[in-house]
Design a protein around this motif. Structure first.
Motif, PDB file in Angstrom:
ATOM      1  N   ASP A 197      -2.041 -15.452  -1.809  1.00  0.00           N
ATOM      2  CA  ASP A 197      -2.521 -14.380  -0.937  1.00  0.00           C
ATOM      3  C   ASP A 197      -2.440 -13.058  -1.702  1.00  0.00           C
ATOM      4  O   ASP A 197      -1.354 -12.541  -1.953  1.00  0.00           O
ATOM      5  CB  ASP A 197      -1.673 -14.299   0.332  1.00  0.00           C
ATOM      6  CG  ASP A 197      -1.736 -15.589   1.146  1.00  0.00           C
ATOM      7  OD1 ASP A 197      -2.840 -16.126   1.287  1.00  0.00           O
ATOM      8  OD2 ASP A 197      -0.682 -16.051   1.612  1.00  0.00           O
TER       9      ASP A 197
ATOM     10  N   THR B 163       2.553 -14.856  -2.313  1.00  0.00           N
ATOM     11  CA  THR B 163       2.024 -13.587  -1.829  1.00  0.00           C
ATOM     12  C   THR B 163       2.238 -12.525  -2.896  1.00  0.00           C
ATOM     13  O   THR B 163       3.350 -12.348  -3.394  1.00  0.00           O
ATOM     14  CB  THR B 163       2.721 -13.153  -0.526  1.00  0.00           C
ATOM     15  OG1 THR B 163       2.530 -14.163   0.470  1.00  0.00           O
ATOM     16  CG2 THR B 163       2.141 -11.841  -0.012  1.00  0.00           C
TER      17      THR B 163
ATOM     18  N   HIS C 249       3.973  -1.792   0.038  1.00  0.00           N
ATOM     19  CA  HIS C 249       3.571  -1.221   1.329  1.00  0.00           C
ATOM     20  C   HIS C 249       2.279  -1.845   1.860  1.00  0.00           C
ATOM     21  O   HIS C 249       1.758  -1.408   2.886  1.00  0.00           O
ATOM     22  CB  HIS C 249       3.398   0.291   1.203  1.00  0.00           C
ATOM     23  CG  HIS C 249       2.403   0.705   0.152  1.00  0.00           C
ATOM     24  ND1 HIS C 249       1.041   0.600   0.330  1.00  0.00           N
ATOM     25  CD2 HIS C 249       2.591   1.200  -1.093  1.00  0.00           C
ATOM     26  CE1 HIS C 249       0.420   1.021  -0.757  1.00  0.00           C
ATOM     27  NE2 HIS C 249       1.336   1.398  -1.641  1.00  0.00           N
ATOM     28  N   SER C 250       1.747  -2.863   1.177  1.00  0.00           N
ATOM     29  CA  SER C 250       0.517  -3.497   1.643  1.00  0.00           C
ATOM     30  C   SER C 250       0.783  -4.350   2.876  1.00  0.00           C
ATOM     31  O   SER C 250       1.912  -4.798   3.116  1.00  0.00           O
ATOM     32  CB  SER C 250      -0.090  -4.378   0.535  1.00  0.00           C
ATOM     33  OG  SER C 250       0.754  -5.488   0.270  1.00  0.00           O
ATOM     34  N   GLU C 251      -0.253  -4.583   3.652  1.00  0.00           N
ATOM     35  CA  GLU C 251      -0.097  -5.377   4.870  1.00  0.00           C
ATOM     36  C   GLU C 251       0.375  -6.787   4.557  1.00  0.00           C
ATOM     37  O   GLU C 251       1.211  -7.347   5.272  1.00  0.00           O
ATOM     38  CB  GLU C 251      -1.425  -5.433   5.638  1.00  0.00           C
ATOM     39  CG  GLU C 251      -1.315  -6.178   6.957  1.00  0.00           C
ATOM     40  CD  GLU C 251      -2.617  -6.158   7.742  1.00  0.00           C
ATOM     41  OE1 GLU C 251      -2.642  -6.729   8.845  1.00  0.00           O
ATOM     42  OE2 GLU C 251      -3.598  -5.562   7.254  1.00  0.00           O
ATOM     43  N   ALA C 252      -0.137  -7.369   3.468  1.00  0.00           N
ATOM     44  CA  ALA C 252       0.233  -8.743   3.113  1.00  0.00           C
ATOM     45  C   ALA C 252       1.729  -8.877   2.887  1.00  0.00           C
ATOM     46  O   ALA C 252       2.337  -9.890   3.262  1.00  0.00           O
ATOM     47  CB  ALA C 252      -0.523  -9.183   1.864  1.00  0.00           C
TER      48      ALA C 252
ATOM     49  N   ARG D 146       4.141  -6.364   3.880  1.00  0.00           N
ATOM     50  CA  ARG D 146       4.884  -5.805   5.021  1.00  0.00           C
ATOM     51  C   ARG D 146       4.998  -6.778   6.182  1.00  0.00           C
ATOM     52  O   ARG D 146       5.960  -6.733   6.943  1.00  0.00           O
ATOM     53  CB  ARG D 146       4.230  -4.506   5.500  1.00  0.00           C
ATOM     54  CG  ARG D 146       4.452  -3.306   4.593  1.00  0.00           C
ATOM     55  CD  ARG D 146       3.976  -2.010   5.236  1.00  0.00           C
ATOM     56  NE  ARG D 146       2.541  -2.000   5.472  1.00  0.00           N
ATOM     57  CZ  ARG D 146       1.970  -2.184   6.657  1.00  0.00           C
ATOM     58  NH1 ARG D 146       2.724  -2.388   7.727  1.00  0.00           N
ATOM     59  NH2 ARG D 146       0.651  -2.154   6.780  1.00  0.00           N
ATOM     60  N   THR D 147       4.021  -7.664   6.345  1.00  0.00           N
ATOM     61  CA  THR D 147       4.023  -8.583   7.487  1.00  0.00           C
ATOM     62  C   THR D 147       4.741  -9.902   7.196  1.00  0.00           C
ATOM     63  O   THR D 147       4.808 -10.766   8.069  1.00  0.00           O
ATOM     64  CB  THR D 147       2.576  -8.888   7.926  1.00  0.00           C
ATOM     65  OG1 THR D 147       1.835  -9.402   6.811  1.00  0.00           O
ATOM     66  CG2 THR D 147       1.904  -7.624   8.445  1.00  0.00           C
TER      67      THR D 147
ATOM     68  N   ALA E  31      10.122  -9.556   4.669  1.00  0.00           N
ATOM     69  CA  ALA E  31       9.836  -8.229   4.120  1.00  0.00           C
ATOM     70  C   ALA E  31      11.078  -7.335   4.087  1.00  0.00           C
ATOM     71  O   ALA E  31      11.270  -6.566   3.137  1.00  0.00           O
ATOM     72  CB  ALA E  31       8.725  -7.562   4.922  1.00  0.00           C
TER      73      ALA E  31
ATOM     74  N   CYS F 127      10.772  -2.413  -1.665  1.00  0.00           N
ATOM     75  CA  CYS F 127      10.167  -1.580  -0.612  1.00  0.00           C
ATOM     76  C   CYS F 127      10.791  -0.194  -0.559  1.00  0.00           C
ATOM     77  O   CYS F 127      10.187   0.740  -0.035  1.00  0.00           O
ATOM     78  CB  CYS F 127      10.297  -2.278   0.742  1.00  0.00           C
ATOM     79  SG  CYS F 127       9.316  -3.796   0.885  1.00  0.00           S
TER      80      CYS F 127
END
Length: 232
Positions: free
Chosen positions: A53, A85, A90-93, A95-96, A100, A106
């Motif tokens: 991902d 992944t 800070h990307s959505e991939a 952070r979700t 995380a 981070c």
């Protein structure tokens, strides 16, 4: 800025070390590629995950990382249940992800080129505080897979924000000297794998370029032309 942080013992027999000791090592991928044992380690890792991902967008450095992963896993089958992944912290991939909150990168300043490689069961994460950090993390993951690590796990923040190379500079007595040769993509990769993020194109130190890929953006670029020195 800050000090280097490394949460684990460095892997052994890393390509980076080979690069530092072999004058022609940056041409290795054009000739010998990987050994039989290394190819088996790559296939074995790929068989543990069902895919990767990673949405690099149009960022040049992130696209370099994506291309590197594609090249590294070429010919391998993703048949497992885990996922790899890859992305900015800070990307959505990233952070979700359920894990995380466990990622130390981070909290790293985006100027520090920090990165983290983590193993969570059969899933893996490569996260960087900025695009260069992501690329360094991809290189680190590859190094550790090739070294035979089954659970690569590391968090690194370089001790210095600006890590430079220059004309006529040797990393050690046996390292290739760039001299007055043009710098191409292979040489840019050589330096990036050493986590060098600047190149001095003048002996007096007056001209620097931050993104090594800029030197090879249009094929082979002559060293010393100020218009080719760009910052990101």
């Amino acid at each position: 800025a800050g000090v280097q942080q490394n949460s684990c013992t460095p892997a052994t027999a890393l390509p980076n070390q080979i690069l530092s000791d072999n004058p022609n090592a940056f041409r290795k991928k054009e000739t010998a590629m990987y050994t039989k044992q290394e190819r088996e380690r790559i296939r074995s890792f790929a068989a543990r995950i069902g895919g990767i991902d990673f949405a690099p967008g149009d960022d040049r450095v992130l696209n370099t990382a994506a291309a590197e992963l594609k090249k590294f896993f070429e010919g391998s089958a993703f048949t497992g249940t885990g996922r790899l992944t890859v992305g900015l912290a800070h990307s959505e991939a990233v952070r979700t992800l359920p894990q995380a909150a466990e990622l130390a990168v981070c909290g790293v300043d985006a100027k520090d080129d920090g990165f983290e490689v983590r193993c969570f069961g059969e899933s893996f994460v490569v996260a960087g505080s900025n695009p260069r950090g992501v690329l360094y993390g991809v290189y680190e993951l590859e190094d550790r897979i090739l070294a035979g690590e089954e659970e690569p796990d590391c968090f690194i923040v370089p001790a210095f924000r600006k890590r430079s190379d220059a004309l006529g500079h040797y990393h050690n007595a046996r390292t290739y000297n760039f001299g007055n040769d043009p710098i191409d993509e292979k040489k840019a990769e050589y330096l990036a794998r050493l986590r060098i993020n600047q190149f001095c194109a003048c002996f007096d130190g007056s001209a620097f370029g931050n993104c090594l890929s800029d030197f090879a953006a249009s094929g082979t670029v002559a060293i010393g032309t100020a218009e080719n020195l760009k910052f990101i």
